[in-house]
Write an enzyme that holds these catalytic residues in place. Structure first.
Site, PDB file in Angstrom:
ATOM      1  N   LYS A 490     -11.267  -4.920  22.948  1.00 30.48           N
ATOM      2  CA  LYS A 490     -10.547  -3.753  22.424  1.00 30.48           C
ATOM      3  C   LYS A 490     -11.042  -3.409  21.022  1.00 30.48           C
ATOM      4  O   LYS A 490     -11.646  -4.256  20.357  1.00 30.48           O
ATOM      5  CB  LYS A 490      -9.053  -4.066  22.402  1.00 30.48           C
ATOM      6  CG  LYS A 490      -8.703  -5.261  21.527  1.00 30.48           C
ATOM      7  CD  LYS A 490      -7.305  -5.769  21.806  1.00 30.48           C
ATOM      8  CE  LYS A 490      -6.969  -6.889  20.855  1.00 30.48           C
ATOM      9  NZ  LYS A 490      -5.769  -7.628  21.259  1.00 30.48           N
ATOM     10  N   TYR A 717     -13.225   5.332 -11.409  1.00 33.16           N
ATOM     11  CA  TYR A 717     -12.057   6.221 -11.423  1.00 33.16           C
ATOM     12  C   TYR A 717     -10.895   5.617 -12.200  1.00 33.16           C
ATOM     13  O   TYR A 717     -10.693   4.399 -12.177  1.00 33.16           O
ATOM     14  CB  TYR A 717     -11.578   6.470  -9.991  1.00 33.16           C
ATOM     15  CG  TYR A 717     -12.361   7.525  -9.254  1.00 33.16           C
ATOM     16  CD1 TYR A 717     -12.418   8.837  -9.721  1.00 33.16           C
ATOM     17  CD2 TYR A 717     -13.006   7.219  -8.057  1.00 33.16           C
ATOM     18  CE1 TYR A 717     -13.134   9.804  -9.017  1.00 33.16           C
ATOM     19  CE2 TYR A 717     -13.711   8.170  -7.356  1.00 33.16           C
ATOM     20  CZ  TYR A 717     -13.777   9.465  -7.843  1.00 33.16           C
ATOM     21  OH  TYR A 717     -14.470  10.408  -7.148  1.00 33.16           O
TER      22      TYR A 717
HETATM   23  C1  LIG Z   1      -5.763  -8.964  21.249  1.00 36.64           C
HETATM   24  C2  LIG Z   1      -5.114  -9.687  22.292  1.00 36.64           C
HETATM   25  C3  LIG Z   1      -5.527 -10.982  22.648  1.00 36.64           C
HETATM   26  C4  LIG Z   1      -6.574 -11.754  21.907  1.00 36.64           C
HETATM   27  O1  LIG Z   1      -6.012 -12.385  20.786  1.00 36.64           O
HETATM   28  P1  LIG Z   1      -6.917 -13.294  19.813  1.00 36.64           P
HETATM   29  O2  LIG Z   1      -5.960 -13.883  18.873  1.00 36.64           O
HETATM   30  O3  LIG Z   1      -7.869 -12.356  19.157  1.00 36.64           O
HETATM   31  O4  LIG Z   1      -7.601 -14.260  20.677  1.00 36.64           O
HETATM   32  C5  LIG Z   1      -4.940 -11.567  23.747  1.00 36.64           C
HETATM   33  N1  LIG Z   1      -3.970 -10.949  24.442  1.00 36.64           N
HETATM   34  C6  LIG Z   1      -3.529  -9.705  24.109  1.00 36.64           C
HETATM   35  C7  LIG Z   1      -2.461  -9.083  24.928  1.00 36.64           C
HETATM   36  C8  LIG Z   1      -4.072  -9.046  23.022  1.00 36.64           C
HETATM   37  O5  LIG Z   1      -3.627  -7.831  22.696  1.00 36.64           O
END
Ligand SMILES: *Cc1c(COP(=O)(O)O)cnc(C)c1O
Length: 822
Positions: A490, A717
């Site tokens: 993702k 700035y």
């Molecule tokens: C992002 C996510 C993961 C992965 O989590 P990590 O801590 O990066 O391993 C697993 N399950 C869901 C539902 C997620 O949204």
């Protein structure tokens, strides 16, 4: 870097005349003036190359190198009088002598690999197979020559339990010198073919020469079907471990070999027992190399069952492939460092895996040292190109041009040299295609690469695909047998890329991918990703796209469930896969645990939906103080799963573990795990700093301008920060629009320049920021590291009061991603 020798000591080891101005400790041996890493602690050997090594001394001295090994009688420039010179009869033997001395300080098992082809692959695979049990040192890349071997051996330190080194020769007499340095205890002989035959009278002479490497080993592993008949005679008295498909007497007797899509299964007999192993390759060369590695690991006593699992995850090895975005929507794979038919095949395989453009172009130089007659060689090349469905061939070099008629391909162009191709480049109209650049070093294809690659502002996020594979394999190795792996890609794979990462994961056979939104999934499908993909947050408006692209939604509420069920429609013949999310304590998305009964009823009424998996997400799996809560979540989850399974009457995949849980709670692996941040080399558990992970991303920028600033003058700035003393600042090409958070300003953040940390000064601007470099030697355009494997993302996250996830995913899309594959 392990502790090394003082320059005095080295001089003694070499029995040299010396001119020592100042005693210093030497850590690095340098033979290539372009590869300085720590100038002050490097010792340069002035070897003969295209240019006499001695001619590099003044420029090396200017770059901060003060230690040199030089040949008797050479002219030492007067002005270098505060440098150290060790004067020897011949420089190369001195390098070898130093390496041999260093090797002799350690009593470790050393595997030496030689043969015509496959040395590097076998070395890398042995490393993959054995480094989980032992601390292993190995040759970098293909360092197997008279200079490569000493540099490899120099890496040995006290922690190493096993060394794996390759040895390659091109002239008679060379192997004895390599043997004397490496002092191998175990030998591995790889495929023996015609390559590099030029320097030898005949094959037999060459074989004899190669076998000299093994004269003192206590064990030699080789494939007896493959080795020439003479081998056995040459090996008199040696203890061997043999592989054969013909002879039952072989130590590893191969019964059968069966090819499936993307993998080969091998059945064999070892110590009277049947063994099966499956490797993720089908080509003959890979199978042969894998057999050797399997045999070697067995001979070393690796548990056959554990070994079998590791064989399944062997990675493709290639020398150095770099995938970059090109101009005119092209992708460029840069492999301009070596060319032989094996590495061409590896590069073509990599090209084949790039699905982003249908059109594929190969730019190929003459191939040297194949040992084959040129018409035979290019006939083979042509067959390979046809098999890999290349659309266009651009041949560069006299020899390939002469063999023009060997290539049966729609579009072909030939050029006598790189220069003439560069002139014609615009006419060749590269557009919407993947271009593989494959050339021998002397053709300098990097000049072509520079023109074809996209120029952006000079901030890049380098993604190390080997590190990604390493991390994936690390987690695979701690999974119980049969547990599936879903890779979380993702948010552009946590900022690291999209199809590039997904492609590697697909190639490495993960079971599932997960994205946050439908459009991320569609982008992966359009780039040729065929793995099942779960969409965490499918929304209500994109069902059609979801189904059209065979994406599988996470269903987290009755509202979503009912709408999706009605979209699919009861008449649907094939049930549509869905994934049920249960909220066991995160309180984000998901059905409550007490809604399971009702959930099952709805599902029973909607057989057009098939529950592929049921899952939940842990709120604090990385943190020991919440372990009790994590266990409660897990118990609640299992309870709900049992209930759903009983009511639905069919099985589904159950999963709850994210990265931290995979390592901290092995019992929570269930049927599948969801690997996220760990894949990118970051362990966020508070008690489990895994040093087996390698950071995947490095963010690099450069200096636009240097300014001298007086004490009391303000920077940036709002005039928020001022110089305490007279000094110097560097303006660098990165700002908060690139993802370098504004909180890093005013000294909160630091960047690495030439190995030193420079704090920010003043507020961070949108596209730039300033660093205080008063204490550092810098020049405009110097590289500046925002984070990498030394300055870790974890450190930045701490400085910014945030978590690594946020640092990574904030890097904006305008920052060019460059993918490495070594
Ligand atoms: C992002 C996510 C993961 C992965 O989590 P990590 O801590 O990066 O391993 C697993 N399950 C869901 C539902 C997620 O949204």
């Amino acid at each position: 870097m392990p502790g090394r020798y003082s320059i005095q000591k080295i001089s003694e080891i070499l029995g040299a005349k010396r001119s020592i101005a100042q005693d210093v400790a030497i850590e690095h041996l340098l033979t290539d003036s372009r590869r300085i890493s720590n100038a002050a602690k490097s010792l340069f050997f002035a070897l003969d190359g295209k240019r006499d090594g001695h001619s590099f001394i003044p420029e090396l001295y200017a770059a901060g190198v003060f230690n040199f090994v030089v040949k008797e009688g050479c002219q030492i420039p007067q002005e270098l009088n505060n440098a150290n010179f060790i004067v020897v009869k011949e420089v190369l033997p001195a390098l070898q002598q130093l390496a041999a001395f260093h090797r002799s300080q350690f009593d470790l098992e050393v595997i030496a690999i030689t043969g015509s082809n496959g040395k590097t692959v076998v070395k890398e695979w042995l490393y993959q197979l054995l480094s989980l049990d032992k601390n292993v040192v190995r040759s970098p890349k293909s360092y197997n020559s008279q200079t490569g071997v000493p540099l490899s051996l120099w890496q040995i330190d006290a922690q190493n339990e096993l060394g794996i080194f390759e040895a390659g020769i091109s002239l008679p007499g060379e192997m004895e010198r390599l043997e004397a340095m490496i002092k191998p205890t175990i030998g591995v002989l790889t495929h023996f073919a015609a390559a590099h035959d030029e320097g030898f009278i005949n094959r037999n002479e060459k074989l004899k020469e190669k076998l000299k490497l093994f004269k003192n080993v206590h064990l030699l592993v080789y494939n007896q079907d493959q080795a020439p008949e003479e081998t056995a005679r040459e090996l008199n008295g040696l203890k061997t471990f043999t592989i054969s498909k013909k002879s039952k007497q072989a130590d590893l007797f191969v019964l059968e070999q069966e090819t499936f899509i993307g993998k080969t299964q091998i059945n064999a007999v070892f110590t009277g027992k049947k063994l099966v192993c499956s490797i993720p390759f089908t080509d003959e060369a890979s199978v042969e190399n894998a057999l050797l590695c399997w045999a070697t690991a067995l001979a070393l006593g690796t548990n056959p069952e554990v070994l079998g699992r590791r064989m399944e995850t062997l990675n493709a090895v290639s020398m150095r492939l770099e995938l970059k975005n090109g101009t005119h929507n092209c992708s460029v794979i840069d492999d301009s460092y070596n060319s032989d038919i094996n590495s061409l095949e590896i590069a073509l395989n990599f090209l084949e895996r790039q699905k982003q453009h249908p059109k594929k172009t190969l730019i190929l130089s003459d191939i040297y040292q194949s040992g084959l007659k040129s018409d035979e060689l290019y006939k083979q090349v042509s067959a390979l190109i046809q098999q890999k469905k290349i659309d266009r061939l651009i041949g560069v070099g006299e020899e390939i041009s002469e063999n023009e008629q060997a290539f049966q391909i729609q579009e072909k162009h030939f050029f006598p040299n790189t220069e003439s191709l560069l002139k014609e480049l615009p006419q060749l109209q590269f557009r919407d295609e993947t271009i593989l650049l494959k050339g021998s070093r002397s053709f300098e294809f990097e000049r072509i690469s520079r023109i074809l690659s996209q120029k952006t502002h000079e901030t890049v996020l380098e993604i190390n695909l080997n590190a990604l594979q390493n991390n994936l394999n690390h987690y695979k190795s701690i999974l119980k047998p049969g547990v599936k792996l879903m890779a979380m890609v993702k948010a552009f794979s946590y900022g690291s890329g999209s199809f590039e990462i997904a492609g590697i994961l697909q190639f490495n056979k993960v079971d599932y991918l997960a994205v946050a939104y439908v459009d991320e999934g569609v982008a992966l499908r359009n780039a040729g990703i065929t793995l099942p993909i779960m969409v965490l947050n499918p929304g209500f408006t994109a069902f059609a796209e979801l189904v059209q692209h065979q994406l599988e939604p996470e269903i987290y509420s009755f509202n979503l469930l009912e709408r999706y069920a009605s979209f699919i429609g009861q008449k649907s013949v094939i049930p549509s896969p869905i994934h049920l999310k249960i909220d066991t304590g995160m309180h984000r998305l998901g059905f409550e645990t007490d809604e399971a009964e009702q959930l099952c009823q709805v599902l029973k009424n909607n057989p057009q939906l098939q529950v592929k998996s049921v899952f939940s997400h842990l709120a604090a799996s990385g943190s020991a103080k919440h372990d009790e809560f994590t266990r409660q979540q897990f118990a609640a989850f299992q309870q709900v799963c049992r209930q759903i399974e009983t009511t639905l009457g069919y099985a589904f995949i159950k999963h709850i573990a994210n990265t931290s849980a995979i390592s901290r709670f092995p019992e929570m692996q269930l049927d599948m795990v969801r690997l996220g941040i760990g894949l990118y080399g970051i362990d966020t558990s508070d008690d489990q700093q895994s040093n087996l992970l390698q950071p995947v991303a490095a963010l690099k920028t450069s200096i636009s301008q240097l300014k001298k600033v007086k004490a009391g003058e303000t920077i940036g700035y709002s005039r928020n920060d001022e110089m305490e003393k007279d000094g110097q600042i560097a303006t660098v090409r990165i700002g908060y629009a690139d993802g370098y958070l504004r909180v890093f300003g005013n000294g909160n953040g630091k960047m690495l320049i030439n190995g030193k940390l420079a704090p920010t000064i003043g507020h961070i601007s949108m596209d730039m920021c300033m660093l205080d470099v008063s204490e550092i030697e810098v020049e405009e355009d110097d590289e500046v590291i925002v984070f990498n494997d030394q300055l870790r993302i974890e450190t930045l996250a701490q400085q910014a009061g945030t978590i690594p996830y946020e640092i990574l995913t904030n890097i904006s899309q305008r920052v060019k991603r460059v993918y490495f594959y070594e």
